[in-house]
Write a protein that holds these residues in place. Structure first.
Motif, mmCIF file in Angstrom:
data_model
loop_
_atom_site.group_PDB
_atom_site.id
_atom_site.type_symbol
_atom_site.label_atom_id
_atom_site.label_comp_id
_atom_site.label_asym_id
_atom_site.label_seq_id
_atom_site.Cartn_x
_atom_site.Cartn_y
_atom_site.Cartn_z
ATOM 1 N N UNK A 1 0.849 -1.178 0.000
ATOM 2 C CA UNK A 1 0.000 0.000 0.000
ATOM 3 C C UNK A 1 0.888 1.232 0.000
ATOM 4 N N UNK A 2 0.720 2.112 -0.958
ATOM 5 C CA UNK A 2 1.471 3.358 -1.032
ATOM 6 C C UNK A 2 0.514 4.497 -0.757
ATOM 7 N N UNK A 3 0.919 5.414 0.104
ATOM 8 C CA UNK A 3 0.059 6.499 0.550
ATOM 9 C C UNK A 3 0.768 7.818 0.320
ATOM 10 N N UNK A 4 0.015 8.834 -0.123
ATOM 11 C CA UNK A 4 0.577 10.172 -0.201
ATOM 12 C C UNK A 4 -0.013 10.951 0.965
ATOM 13 N N UNK A 5 0.878 11.461 1.836
ATOM 14 C CA UNK A 5 0.399 12.161 3.016
ATOM 15 C C UNK A 5 0.201 13.647 2.724
ATOM 16 N N UNK A 6 -0.208 14.411 3.745
ATOM 17 C CA UNK A 6 -0.537 15.822 3.582
ATOM 18 C C UNK A 6 0.622 16.647 3.038
ATOM 19 N N UNK A 7 1.863 16.274 3.325
ATOM 20 C CA UNK A 7 3.011 17.044 2.854
ATOM 21 C C UNK A 7 3.369 16.701 1.415
ATOM 22 N N UNK A 8 2.624 15.752 0.822
ATOM 23 C CA UNK A 8 2.885 15.367 -0.556
ATOM 24 C C UNK A 8 3.924 14.273 -0.697
ATOM 25 N N UNK A 9 4.443 13.774 0.425
ATOM 26 C CA UNK A 9 5.430 12.708 0.399
ATOM 27 C C UNK A 9 4.729 11.365 0.239
ATOM 28 N N UNK A 11 4.687 7.434 0.771
ATOM 29 C CA UNK A 11 5.314 6.432 1.620
ATOM 30 C C UNK A 11 4.588 5.105 1.491
ATOM 31 N N UNK A 12 5.327 4.038 1.671
ATOM 32 C CA UNK A 12 4.736 2.705 1.690
ATOM 33 C C UNK A 12 4.070 2.445 3.034
ATOM 34 N N UNK A 13 4.711 2.928 4.110
ATOM 35 C CA UNK A 13 4.191 2.705 5.453
ATOM 36 C C UNK A 13 3.004 3.599 5.768
ATOM 37 N N UNK A 14 2.889 4.725 5.057
ATOM 38 C CA UNK A 14 1.861 5.705 5.379
ATOM 39 C C UNK A 14 2.270 6.618 6.512
ATOM 40 N N UNK A 15 3.508 6.479 7.003
ATOM 41 C CA UNK A 15 4.025 7.267 8.118
ATOM 42 C C UNK A 15 5.141 8.163 7.602
ATOM 43 N N UNK A 16 5.184 9.392 8.093
ATOM 44 C CA UNK A 16 6.236 10.326 7.725
ATOM 45 C C UNK A 16 7.203 10.477 8.895
ATOM 46 N N UNK A 17 8.475 10.310 8.627
ATOM 47 C CA UNK A 17 9.529 10.539 9.612
ATOM 48 C C UNK A 17 10.167 11.869 9.245
ATOM 49 N N UNK A 18 10.062 12.873 10.115
ATOM 50 C CA UNK A 18 10.609 14.185 9.795
ATOM 51 C C UNK A 18 12.128 14.119 9.711
ATOM 52 N N UNK A 19 12.716 15.155 9.123
ATOM 53 C CA UNK A 19 14.174 15.220 9.023
ATOM 54 C C UNK A 19 14.815 15.201 10.409
ATOM 55 N N UNK A 86 -1.300 4.947 9.801
ATOM 56 C CA UNK A 86 -1.293 5.569 8.480
ATOM 57 C C UNK A 86 -1.613 7.051 8.575
ATOM 58 N N UNK A 87 -0.778 7.898 7.993
ATOM 59 C CA UNK A 87 -0.964 9.343 8.051
ATOM 60 C C UNK A 87 -0.267 10.002 9.233
#
Length: 119
Positions: A1-9, A11-19, A86-87
């Motif tokens: 499952x590939x998800x595009x989150x609010x920042x437009x990134x 991800x496969x996990x659906x989770x965003x890891x910030x810098x 997710x998200x």
């Protein structure tokens, strides 16, 4: 499952890891001299609100894991936890008031007063 989150990134996990979070996790891994570990986020029953996050370094690869690479850090989510996180965005804060990893999860409808668990 590939998800595009609010920042437009995407991800496969659906989770965003910030810098900031990726940088801190990478520094911890480098300090330990371990390149075989991934940063795993999991959801387990527990806490006063019903569910509890677990964020830890893991040397296992579970069947059905979803993974993404963020700045040289592999983020892993098991298939049972994926719908709950997710998200979500994992960040690292370092202020005079608090220090540590934080999880902002739009799926959480409520949390306990201590902020350790959610529902």
């Amino acid at each position: 499952m590939t998800v595009q989150n609010e920042s437009g990134t995407t991800t496969t996990t659906g989770v965003l890891l910030t810098d900031a979070a990726a940088g801190k996790a990478k520094a911890l891994l480098d300090q330990e001299g371990r390149e075989d570990l991934s940063l795993r986020i999991a959801v387990q029953p527990g806490g006063c609100a019903g569910l509890r996050y677990q964020l830890f370094f893991d040397d296992r690869s579970l069947d059905g894991d979803l993974t993404d690479d963020f700045g040289g850090v592999t983020l892993a989510v098991d298939r049972m936890s994926a719908p709950y996180v997710g998200g979500a965005t994992i960040d690292f804060v370092d202020t005079i008031e608090k220090q540590g990893f934080t999880i902002d999860n739009p799926n959480a409808t409520g949390s306990c007063a201590c902020g350790d668990s959610f529902n």
